[in-house]
Scaffold this motif. Structure first.
Motif, PDB file in Angstrom:
ATOM      1  N   THR A  67       0.818  -1.209   0.000  1.00  0.00           N
ATOM      2  CA  THR A  67       0.000   0.000   0.000  1.00  0.00           C
ATOM      3  C   THR A  67       0.850   1.256   0.000  1.00  0.00           C
ATOM      4  OG1 THR A  67      -0.120  -0.057   2.420  1.00  0.00           O
ATOM      5  CG2 THR A  67      -1.896  -1.137   1.181  1.00  0.00           C
ATOM      6  N   GLY A  68       2.146   1.157   0.174  1.00  0.00           N
ATOM      7  CA  GLY A  68       3.023   2.317   0.215  1.00  0.00           C
ATOM      8  C   GLY A  68       4.374   1.899   0.769  1.00  0.00           C
ATOM      9  N   ILE A  69       5.291   2.847   0.780  1.00  0.00           N
ATOM     10  CA  ILE A  69       6.606   2.520   1.329  1.00  0.00           C
ATOM     11  C   ILE A  69       6.493   2.340   2.833  1.00  0.00           C
ATOM     12  CG2 ILE A  69       7.708   3.819  -0.523  1.00  0.00           C
ATOM     13  CD1 ILE A  69       8.326   5.991   1.425  1.00  0.00           C
ATOM     14  N   GLY A  70       7.437   1.627   3.395  1.00  0.00           N
ATOM     15  CA  GLY A  70       7.380   1.320   4.813  1.00  0.00           C
ATOM     16  C   GLY A  70       7.634   2.526   5.696  1.00  0.00           C
ATOM     17  N   ALA A  71       7.304   2.370   6.971  1.00  0.00           N
ATOM     18  CA  ALA A  71       7.464   3.468   7.922  1.00  0.00           C
ATOM     19  C   ALA A  71       8.935   3.856   8.078  1.00  0.00           C
ATOM     20  CB  ALA A  71       6.870   3.080   9.275  1.00  0.00           C
ATOM     21  N   ARG A  72       9.830   2.879   8.059  1.00  0.00           N
ATOM     22  CA  ARG A  72      11.249   3.191   8.212  1.00  0.00           C
ATOM     23  C   ARG A  72      11.758   3.998   7.017  1.00  0.00           C
ATOM     24  NH1 ARG A  72      15.217  -1.691   9.550  1.00  0.00           N
ATOM     25  NH2 ARG A  72      13.893  -1.595  11.427  1.00  0.00           N
ATOM     26  N   GLU A  73      11.371   3.583   5.819  1.00  0.00           N
ATOM     27  CA  GLU A  73      11.794   4.321   4.630  1.00  0.00           C
ATOM     28  C   GLU A  73      11.201   5.718   4.609  1.00  0.00           C
ATOM     29  OE1 GLU A  73      10.609   1.337   4.682  1.00  0.00           O
ATOM     30  OE2 GLU A  73      12.184   0.004   3.904  1.00  0.00           O
ATOM     31  N   ALA A  74       9.931   5.821   4.995  1.00  0.00           N
ATOM     32  CA  ALA A  74       9.286   7.139   5.017  1.00  0.00           C
ATOM     33  C   ALA A  74       9.984   8.067   6.016  1.00  0.00           C
ATOM     34  CB  ALA A  74       7.806   6.995   5.371  1.00  0.00           C
ATOM     35  N   TRP A  75      10.298   7.544   7.194  1.00  0.00           N
ATOM     36  CA  TRP A  75      10.979   8.360   8.190  1.00  0.00           C
ATOM     37  C   TRP A  75      12.370   8.760   7.704  1.00  0.00           C
ATOM     38  CZ3 TRP A  75      11.103  11.723  11.715  1.00  0.00           C
ATOM     39  CH2 TRP A  75      12.194  11.875  12.569  1.00  0.00           C
ATOM     40  N   GLY A  76      13.049   7.873   7.020  1.00  0.00           N
ATOM     41  CA  GLY A  76      14.363   8.212   6.479  1.00  0.00           C
ATOM     42  C   GLY A  76      14.279   9.327   5.444  1.00  0.00           C
ATOM     43  N   LEU A  77      13.249   9.299   4.588  1.00  0.00           N
ATOM     44  CA  LEU A  77      13.081  10.359   3.599  1.00  0.00           C
ATOM     45  C   LEU A  77      12.763  11.691   4.269  1.00  0.00           C
ATOM     46  CD1 LEU A  77      11.025   8.472   0.868  1.00  0.00           C
ATOM     47  CD2 LEU A  77      13.418   9.175   0.735  1.00  0.00           C
ATOM     48  N   VAL A  78      11.875  11.664   5.253  1.00  0.00           N
ATOM     49  CA  VAL A  78      11.508  12.904   5.943  1.00  0.00           C
ATOM     50  C   VAL A  78      12.709  13.483   6.682  1.00  0.00           C
ATOM     51  CG1 VAL A  78      10.109  13.849   7.818  1.00  0.00           C
ATOM     52  CG2 VAL A  78       9.079  12.306   6.146  1.00  0.00           C
ATOM     53  N   ARG A  79      13.450  12.638   7.361  1.00  0.00           N
ATOM     54  CA  ARG A  79      14.618  13.116   8.112  1.00  0.00           C
ATOM     55  C   ARG A  79      15.671  13.706   7.183  1.00  0.00           C
ATOM     56  NH1 ARG A  79      17.629   8.718  11.629  1.00  0.00           N
ATOM     57  NH2 ARG A  79      17.932   7.918   9.497  1.00  0.00           N
ATOM     58  N   ALA A  80      15.951  13.015   6.081  1.00  0.00           N
ATOM     59  CA  ALA A  80      16.963  13.512   5.150  1.00  0.00           C
ATOM     60  C   ALA A  80      16.485  14.767   4.427  1.00  0.00           C
ATOM     61  CB  ALA A  80      17.312  12.419   4.139  1.00  0.00           C
ATOM     62  N   GLY A  81      15.219  14.769   4.008  1.00  0.00           N
ATOM     63  CA  GLY A  81      14.698  15.919   3.280  1.00  0.00           C
ATOM     64  C   GLY A  81      14.645  17.174   4.127  1.00  0.00           C
ATOM     65  N   TRP A  82      14.119  17.060   5.320  1.00  0.00           N
ATOM     66  CA  TRP A  82      14.040  18.238   6.182  1.00  0.00           C
ATOM     67  C   TRP A  82      15.407  18.620   6.729  1.00  0.00           C
ATOM     68  CZ3 TRP A  82      10.422  21.768   6.654  1.00  0.00           C
ATOM     69  CH2 TRP A  82       9.145  21.466   6.159  1.00  0.00           C
ATOM     70  N   GLY A  83      16.304  17.651   6.851  1.00  0.00           N
ATOM     71  CA  GLY A  83      17.669  18.006   7.225  1.00  0.00           C
ATOM     72  C   GLY A  83      18.326  18.873   6.168  1.00  0.00           C
ATOM     73  N   LEU A  84      18.093  18.533   4.894  1.00  0.00           N
ATOM     74  CA  LEU A  84      18.633  19.358   3.818  1.00  0.00           C
ATOM     75  C   LEU A  84      17.992  20.739   3.815  1.00  0.00           C
ATOM     76  CD1 LEU A  84      20.361  19.696   1.293  1.00  0.00           C
ATOM     77  CD2 LEU A  84      18.501  18.638  -0.032  1.00  0.00           C
ATOM     78  N   ARG A  85      16.687  20.798   4.033  1.00  0.00           N
ATOM     79  CA  ARG A  85      16.024  22.103   4.111  1.00  0.00           C
ATOM     80  C   ARG A  85      16.597  22.945   5.248  1.00  0.00           C
ATOM     81  NH1 ARG A  85      10.701  22.605   1.718  1.00  0.00           N
ATOM     82  NH2 ARG A  85      10.075  20.710   0.611  1.00  0.00           N
ATOM     83  N   TRP A  86      16.858  22.319   6.388  1.00  0.00           N
ATOM     84  CA  TRP A  86      17.359  23.056   7.542  1.00  0.00           C
ATOM     85  C   TRP A  86      18.768  23.576   7.299  1.00  0.00           C
ATOM     86  CZ3 TRP A  86      15.527  25.373  11.632  1.00  0.00           C
ATOM     87  CH2 TRP A  86      16.399  25.722  12.664  1.00  0.00           C
ATOM     88  N   ARG A  87      19.599  22.783   6.639  1.00  0.00           N
ATOM     89  CA  ARG A  87      20.974  23.218   6.363  1.00  0.00           C
ATOM     90  C   ARG A  87      21.000  24.398   5.403  1.00  0.00           C
ATOM     91  NH1 ARG A  87      21.741  17.618   6.311  1.00  0.00           N
ATOM     92  NH2 ARG A  87      21.692  17.554   4.023  1.00  0.00           N
ATOM     93  N   GLU A  88      20.045  24.472   4.498  1.00  0.00           N
ATOM     94  CA  GLU A  88      20.002  25.570   3.538  1.00  0.00           C
ATOM     95  C   GLU A  88      19.239  26.774   4.072  1.00  0.00           C
ATOM     96  OE1 GLU A  88      18.346  24.019  -0.031  1.00  0.00           O
ATOM     97  OE2 GLU A  88      20.245  23.146  -0.698  1.00  0.00           O
ATOM     98  N   HIS A  89      18.522  26.621   5.175  1.00  0.00           N
ATOM     99  CA  HIS A  89      17.691  27.704   5.717  1.00  0.00           C
ATOM    100  C   HIS A  89      18.576  28.786   6.329  1.00  0.00           C
ATOM    101  CE1 HIS A  89      14.540  29.725   8.024  1.00  0.00           C
ATOM    102  NE2 HIS A  89      13.659  29.046   7.324  1.00  0.00           N
ATOM    103  N   PRO A  90      18.260  30.062   6.062  1.00  0.00           N
ATOM    104  CA  PRO A  90      19.055  31.131   6.691  1.00  0.00           C
ATOM    105  C   PRO A  90      18.850  31.154   8.195  1.00  0.00           C
ATOM    106  CG  PRO A  90      17.138  32.034   5.550  1.00  0.00           C
ATOM    107  CD  PRO A  90      17.208  30.588   5.181  1.00  0.00           C
ATOM    108  N   PRO A  91      19.791  31.716   8.945  1.00  0.00           N
ATOM    109  CA  PRO A  91      19.628  31.817  10.398  1.00  0.00           C
ATOM    110  C   PRO A  91      18.443  32.704  10.756  1.00  0.00           C
ATOM    111  CG  PRO A  91      21.540  33.062   9.665  1.00  0.00           C
ATOM    112  CD  PRO A  91      21.075  32.269   8.486  1.00  0.00           C
ATOM    113  N   LEU A  92      18.007  32.574  12.011  1.00  0.00           N
ATOM    114  CA  LEU A  92      16.776  33.231  12.433  1.00  0.00           C
ATOM    115  C   LEU A  92      16.802  34.733  12.184  1.00  0.00           C
ATOM    116  CD1 LEU A  92      14.017  33.139  13.827  1.00  0.00           C
ATOM    117  CD2 LEU A  92      15.200  33.322  16.030  1.00  0.00           C
ATOM    118  N   GLY A  93      17.891  35.397  12.528  1.00  0.00           N
ATOM    119  CA  GLY A  93      17.945  36.847  12.374  1.00  0.00           C
ATOM    120  C   GLY A  93      17.788  37.282  10.929  1.00  0.00           C
ATOM    121  N   ARG A  94      18.526  36.645  10.032  1.00  0.00           N
ATOM    122  CA  ARG A  94      18.419  37.005   8.615  1.00  0.00           C
ATOM    123  C   ARG A  94      17.057  36.621   8.050  1.00  0.00           C
ATOM    124  NH1 ARG A  94      22.949  38.788   6.229  1.00  0.00           N
ATOM    125  NH2 ARG A  94      24.971  38.389   7.224  1.00  0.00           N
TER     126      ARG A  94
END
Length: 203
Positions: A67-94
């Motif tokens: 019915t879909g990818i497994g929970a472990r794979e889904a969590w791995g994608l979310v963790r990696a994807g949002w980790g990349l977003r966070w690394r590219e995100h400007p700091p709070l002040g900027r």
């Protein structure tokens, strides 16, 4: 008796439809979880990542239960994807300067700005953030004065708040394309990022 009437042909057709349905569900699930990555990353590597996930899909003998990818794979994608977003995100002040005063960010964050502008509901998100800041100031300053100096805090009619909310929502809808085009010209084209501007104003 036609070939379609044969029991074996019907069974083969039903199995094919089950396999296609399960495979389609698996692919839709994979595409959904890949949305955790920034749009620019998906444009460059999304097809490759999807192909890898499809290679990991259950075999034909297990497809009817997929019915879909497994929970472990889904969590791995979310963790990696949002980790990349966070690394590219400007700091709070900027980020606050960019969101509140439309200040330009340094070159290292230009690609993040491009993703932000042609992201989902850019104009609405900007208006909503400004609205929250205005309401915090509107109600927070009188409350702070009352707490510091013992003054009676100023109260506002709920209708005024509703009018302000409606004005911000209407502004985000009416001037949506203009807001996106202006932001794109200032932050992206002015920064010489090689991204097509049509991507920012498309539906």
């Amino acid at each position: 008796m036609t070939p379609e009437d044969r029991p074996g042909a019907q069974a083969d057709g039903d199995e094919t439809r089950r396999d296609e349905g399960a495979g389609g569900r698996y692919e839709r699930s994979a595409r959904f979880w890949l949305r955790a990555y920034p749009p620019r990353w998906r444009d460059a590597h999304g097809d490759e990542a999807l192909a890898v996930l499809l290679d990991l899909a259950p075999g034909s003998e297990d497809a009817s239960t997929a019915t879909g990818i497994g929970a472990r794979e889904a969590w791995g994608l979310v963790r990696a994807g949002w980790g990349l977003r966070w690394r590219e995100h400007p700091p709070l002040g900027r980020w606050l300067l960019y969101r509140l005063f439309d200040a330009r960010l340094p070159a290292r964050y230009w690609w993040w700005v491009a993703d932000d502008i042609h992201g989902t509901l850019f104009s609405w998100r900007t208006k909503a953030f400004n609205m929250v800041v205005m309401l915090v100031i509107w109600f927070g300053v009188p409350a702070l004065q009352g707490w510091l100096f013992g003054q009676s805090p100023t109260t506002f009619s709920p209708w005024i708040v509703l009018v302000v909310l409606a004005a911000f929502a209407l502004g985000g809808a009416v001037w949506r394309e203009k807001n996106v085009e202006r932001a794109w010209r200032k932050h992206v084209l002015g920064g010489n990022i090689p991204v097509e501007p049509a991507r920012a104003v498309g539906p």
